[in-house]
Design an enzyme around this catalytic site. Structure first.
Site, mmCIF file in Angstrom:
data_model
loop_
_atom_site.group_PDB
_atom_site.id
_atom_site.type_symbol
_atom_site.label_atom_id
_atom_site.label_comp_id
_atom_site.label_asym_id
_atom_site.label_seq_id
_atom_site.Cartn_x
_atom_site.Cartn_y
_atom_site.Cartn_z
ATOM 1 N N GLU A 105 9.351 88.712 41.324
ATOM 2 C CA GLU A 105 10.599 88.720 41.910
ATOM 3 C C GLU A 105 11.556 88.500 40.713
ATOM 4 O OE1 GLU A 105 13.909 87.007 42.567
ATOM 5 O OE2 GLU A 105 12.760 85.130 41.935
ATOM 6 N N CYS A 138 18.725 83.644 41.387
ATOM 7 C CA CYS A 138 18.671 84.913 42.012
ATOM 8 C C CYS A 138 18.545 84.672 43.529
ATOM 9 C CB CYS A 138 16.407 84.862 41.817
ATOM 10 S SG CYS A 138 15.467 83.412 42.942
#
Length: 497
Positions: free
Chosen positions: A262, A299
Site C-alpha cells: 500500500e 495514506c
C-alpha cells in the site's frame, strides 16, 4: 514497567547483534536497538518455514483463539504501549489509545470471521460417474495458507499498521507464520507489542517461530528479508519509492512472490457545484480538519481538492485557509518526514500559486496550500505526487468537462470523494464510472481519513495506490492475500482434509 532490550525476537528468543542504532524519540530517552543481520534473517526464515506445517494443519478455531489472546495481551499493557507510542511518534495520547482499540478490534474481528470458515471458500463439485461422454471426478476446493510472510511496519501507524497490525493479524488468521521488520521510528513500541504477541503464542501452545521480529534501520535488511527463498509473500505500507523497490526485488527473485504494498495516494475530493453553492463553508472547514488530522500523515489524506471557479469557489478557499491558518504547529513522526514535507510542499508551491506557506521547525510543521488550474494539473504529472503531510493542492476548474478531464488523468488512488447534492446528480453519474476505475473506495459527502475495519472495506486501489488492486489491506478480505486455492480430486473419505 516492562524492561526493553532493543533485541530481535527469533524463534522465541530475544537476540542481540554486534551493530546497533539509537532511536530518536520526540520525548524521553533513546533506545539502543540491534541491527538485524543476514544470518538473523536466515535463522528467522528457517524457523518460520519449520513451523509452517504445524500452523497450516491447525483448524481456524485455534487461530481465532491465538488472535484473541494477542488482543488480550496488548490490552494488558495498553498504558505502556500508549506511553512509548506518544514518546516515539509525537502522536497525541488519545490518538494512540484509539489506534490500540482499532488494533485489538481487528484481531477480534478476524477471529470471529475465520471461525465461520468463509475465508476458506470451500467449494464442492460432486462426482458424476454416469455422465457421458466422460464422467466427472469429485472436486473439492479450499483456500490454503501460502507460507512464511514478511511484514514491514509503517511509520504513521505504530500499532494498527505495524507489529500487530492488519498484515500480521490477517497472515496469522490465514495460518501463516510472520516475520515483522520493525520500523526504526518506533522500536520501543514495536518491542513491547512483540512481547505481548510472544506471550500469547506461548500461552496458546503455538510454535515460538509463529511470530518473529527483526529490528533494523537499513534498506539492506529489508532487501535481505524479501529476497530470502523461504519467504512466500510480503506485506508493506509506506512510500511509493521504497515500496516499488521492494516490489521489484520480489519480482526479480528466481521464484517471484506476491508483494502486497500500500503505497499512498493523493485522494482527490471533487466539490460539485450545487454542493459548493449550498454548503461550501461547511465543506471547507471539514476539509481543513481532515487535511490536518494526524499532521496530514495518513495514506488517505485528502491532498487534492477539485474546486469550481467563481465566487463560491473563492469563498470556499478563503474559509479553508482561515481554518488551516488557525492550526498550530504539530510534531511529525520523524525528523526525516518533517524535512521531506518541507521540501515537497515548497516544490508544489513553486509549480503553482502558493496560497499558504507551510513552516517546519525541527519536527513541527504547519499546513500549506497551493493552487493550479485544471489545465496545469492535467499537463504536469508532478502535481499528482503525494506530499506526506498537511499539504493541500486546490485545482480550479471552469466546468464539468474539466472535472471529467481531471478524473480521467488520475493515477490509481486509495480513495476518491464526491461532495455533492441532488442537483449534482448528472455530473456525479458522469464521474463515478471514471472514478471507480481509479480508486478502491468512493465516498460521498465525507472525507477519507478514517478507514473502517469491516468486511466491506477496500483499502487498496490501482497502482500506484497499491501493487495488487484485487486485494485490500483492511477488513476481513485482507486474509485472502495469504491464501491460495487448492483443488482436491477424488480424495478418499478416510483422509482428513
Amino acid at each position: 514497567m516492562t524492561t526493553l532490550t532493543g533485541y530481535h525476537l527469533i524463534d522465541g528468543q530475544w537476540v542481540n547483534a554486534d551493530t546497533t542504532f539509537a532511536s530518536t524519540p520526540l520525548n524521553g530517552p533513546a533506545l539502543v536497538v540491534a541491527e538485524g543481520t543476514p544470518a538473523q534473517v536466515d535463522a528467522a526464515a528457517q524457523s518460520a518455514e519449520g513451523c509452517f506445517p504445524t500452523l497450516a494443519a491447525m483448524p481456524p478455531a485455534r487461530h481465532a483463539a491465538l488472535l484473541r489472546a494477542i488482543a488480550a495481551q496488548i490490552d494488558a499493557v495498553g498504558d505502556e504501549i500508549t506511553a512509548y507510542g506518544v514518546a516515539e511518534s509525537g502522536l497525541p495520547e488519545a490518538r494512540l489509545i484509539g489506534e490500540r482499540g482499532r488494533t485489538v478490534g481487528q484481531l477480534r474481528l478476524f477471529a470471529d470471521y475465520i471461525e465461520t470458515g468463509e475465508h476458506l471458500d470451500h467449494r464442492h463439485d460432486a462426482a458424476l460417474p454416469e455422465r457421458t461422454p466422460m464422467p466427472r471426478p469429485d472436486l473439492r476446493l479450499c483456500q490454503r495458507p501460502i507460507g512464511p510472510v514478511a511484514v514491514f511496519g509503517a511509520s504513521n501507524f505504530p500499532l494498527a499498521f505495524s507489529t500487530a497490525g492488519g498484515d500480521t493479524a490477517s497472515a496469522l488468521a490465514a495460518g501463516c507464520p510472520v516475520i515483522v521488520k520493525g520500523h526504526p521510528a518506533h522500536p520501543a513500541t514495536s518491542e513491547l507489542v512483540a512481547r505481548a504477541i510472544a506471550q500469547a503464542v506461548a500461552d496458546e501452545g503455538y510454535p515460538p517461530a509463529t511470530f518473529q521480529m527483526i529490528q533494523g534501520s537499513s534498506h539492506a535488511l529489508g532487501q535481505t528479508l524479501v529476497e530470502h527463498k523461504l519467504i512466500s509473500a510480503v506485506g508493506f505500507t509506506g512510500s511509493l519509492r521504497a515500496g516499488r523497490a521492494l516490489f521489484d526485488l520480489c519480482a526479480r527473485r528466481s521464484v517471484p512472490i506476491p508483494f502486497f504494498g500500500e503505497l499512498g495516494s493523493i485522494n482527490p475530493v471533487f466539490i460539485l457545484p450545487e454542493a459548493l453553492n449550498a454548503r461550501g463553508d461547511d465543506i471547507a472547514k471539514a476539509w481543513a480538519g481532515s487535511l490536518t488530522m494526524g499532521v496530514g500523515q495518513f495514506c488517505t489524506n485528502p491532498g487534492v481538492i477539485i474546486l469550481p471557479d467563481g465566487a463560491h469557489g473563492d469563498a470556499f478557499l478563503d474559509v479553508a485557509l482561515k481554518a488551516l491558518g488557525d492550526t498550530p504547529p504539530q510534531p511529525m513522526l520523524t525528523q526525516a518526514i518533517a524535512e521531506g514535507y518541507d521540501r515537497d510542499q515548497r516544490a508544489m508551491a513553486s509549480a503553482g500559486t502558493s496560497q499558504m506557506n507551510g513552516a517546519v521547525e525541527g519536527r513541527k510543521a504547519t499546513p500549506a496550500v497551493a493552487s493550479v488550474t485544471a489545465g496545469e494539473f492535467v499537463a504536469n504529472p508532478d502535481l499528482s505526487h503525494e506530499v506526506f503531510g498537511p499539504f493541500g493542492l486546490v485545482v480550479r476548474t471552469p466546468d464539468a468537462q474539466a472535472m471529467s478531464a481531471i478524473a480521467l488523468s488520475l493515477d490509481g488512488q486509495l480513495t476518491c470523494t464526491l461532495q455533492m447534492d441532488e442537483g449534482d446528480k448528472a455530473l456525479a453519474e458522469t464521474l463515478i464510472p471514471i472514478l471507480e476505475r481509479k480508486a478502491g473506495r468512493l465516498l460521498a459527502n465525507g472525507f477519507p481519513t478514517g478507514v473502517e475495519v469491516a468486511s466491506a472495506m477496500v483499502h487498496g486501489g490501482p497502482y500506484p495506490a497499491s501493487t495488487n488492486f484485487g486485494h485490500t489491506s483492511v477488513g476481513t478480505m485482507a486474509i485472502r492475500r495469504w491464501l491460495r486455492p487448492v483443488c482436491y480430486q477424488d480424495m478418499p473419505a478416510y483422509l482428513s482434509l
